[in-house]
Design an enzyme around this catalytic site. Structure first.
Site, PDB file in Angstrom:
ATOM      1  N   ASN A  41      54.585 -46.194   2.949  1.00  0.00           N
ATOM      2  CA  ASN A  41      53.300 -45.872   3.577  1.00  0.00           C
ATOM      3  C   ASN A  41      52.187 -46.714   2.940  1.00  0.00           C
ATOM      4  O   ASN A  41      52.220 -47.025   1.747  1.00  0.00           O
ATOM      5  CB  ASN A  41      52.995 -44.377   3.500  1.00  0.00           C
ATOM      6  N   ILE A  42      51.247 -47.096   3.769  1.00  0.00           N
ATOM      7  CA  ILE A  42      50.140 -47.954   3.336  1.00  0.00           C
ATOM      8  C   ILE A  42      48.826 -47.300   3.771  1.00  0.00           C
ATOM      9  O   ILE A  42      48.588 -47.143   4.980  1.00  0.00           O
ATOM     10  CB  ILE A  42      50.283 -49.374   3.936  1.00  0.00           C
ATOM     11  N   GLU A  43      48.061 -46.868   2.794  1.00  0.00           N
ATOM     12  CA  GLU A  43      46.805 -46.187   3.103  1.00  0.00           C
ATOM     13  C   GLU A  43      45.620 -47.144   2.982  1.00  0.00           C
ATOM     14  O   GLU A  43      45.702 -48.182   2.311  1.00  0.00           O
ATOM     15  CB  GLU A  43      46.648 -44.979   2.173  1.00  0.00           C
ATOM     16  N   GLU A  54      57.767 -45.102   7.764  1.00  0.00           N
ATOM     17  CA  GLU A  54      58.684 -45.388   8.868  1.00  0.00           C
ATOM     18  C   GLU A  54      58.140 -46.519   9.728  1.00  0.00           C
ATOM     19  O   GLU A  54      58.880 -47.340  10.270  1.00  0.00           O
ATOM     20  CB  GLU A  54      58.877 -44.134   9.739  1.00  0.00           C
TER      21      GLU A  54
HETATM   22  N1  THU Z   1      53.656 -40.178   5.541  1.00  0.00           N
HETATM   23  C1  THU Z   1      54.674 -41.064   5.801  1.00  0.00           C
HETATM   24  O1  THU Z   1      54.678 -42.190   5.292  1.00  0.00           O
HETATM   25  N2  THU Z   1      55.679 -40.671   6.619  1.00  0.00           N
HETATM   26  C2  THU Z   1      55.773 -39.429   7.181  1.00  0.00           C
HETATM   27  O2  THU Z   1      56.644 -39.196   7.993  1.00  0.00           O
HETATM   28  C3  THU Z   1      54.814 -38.382   6.773  1.00  0.00           C
HETATM   29  C4  THU Z   1      53.591 -38.859   6.102  1.00  0.00           C
HETATM   30  C5  THU Z   1      52.569 -40.620   4.669  1.00  0.00           C
HETATM   31  C6  THU Z   1      51.257 -40.861   5.374  1.00  0.00           C
HETATM   32  C7  THU Z   1      50.281 -40.711   4.247  1.00  0.00           C
HETATM   33  O3  THU Z   1      50.146 -41.970   3.599  1.00  0.00           O
HETATM   34  C8  THU Z   1      50.935 -39.736   3.289  1.00  0.00           C
HETATM   35  O4  THU Z   1      52.299 -39.648   3.690  1.00  0.00           O
HETATM   36  C9  THU Z   1      50.342 -38.354   3.293  1.00  0.00           C
HETATM   37  O5  THU Z   1      50.260 -37.857   4.576  1.00  0.00           O
END
Ligand code: THU
Length: 130
Positions: A41-43, A54
């Site tokens: 995940n990349i925020e 994903e």
């Molecule tokens: N997140 C994912 O990467 N995949 C998921 O299926 C659920 C949530 C991430 C998004 C965000 O960066 C962090 O988890 C918290 O919601």
């Protein structure tokens, strides 16, 4: 057998850019030819612009040439058994068949294996657009 896929997801998770949620997630998918595509995940400081692990993995998969997906693994550092968010279920279902295995993991390994069809029952699909 699927241990390497879990390890690819966990290695991707280590690259997560999640300074805001502090909730690292990793995902990996394997295709028929044995290729593994992984992502984290990349925020972003403008929160809604971030995206899920994903989604990163799917970007690598498409850029790598795609192919039939045989299994998927998802792992989160802080959850005993992560399940993909609703949006990612839809994105995964764009490329993975209903009988594709989805491994739900904690940071030590696979906790439970379900199918994409179980994860997204009655989903909207391209069939609907015909
Ligand atoms: N997140 C994912 O990467 N995949 C998921 O299926 C659920 C949530 C991430 C998004 C965000 O960066 C962090 O988890 C918290 O919601």
């Amino acid at each position: 057998m699927s241990r390497d896929l879990f390890e690819a997801a966990r290695a991707a998770m280590a690259k997560s850019h999640s300074p805001y949620s502090r909730f690292p997630v990793g995902a990996a998918l394997r295709t028929e030819d044995g290729s593994i595509y992984a992502g984290a995940n990349i925020e972003v400081a403008s929160y809604p612009e971030g995206w899920c692990a994903e989604t990163t993995a799917l970007g690598h998969y498409v850029m790598g040439g795609g192919g039939r997906i045989t299994e998927i693994a998802v792992v989160a550092e802080k959850m005993a058994r992560i399940t993909p968010c609703g949006g990612c279920r839809q994105r995964l279902a764009e490329f993975a068949a209903a009988d594709t295995k989805l491994h739900l993991c904690d940071d030590t390994g696979i906790v439970e294996t379900v199918t994409m069809g179980e994860m997204l029952p009655l989903g909207f699909s391209r069939e609907t657009l015909k």
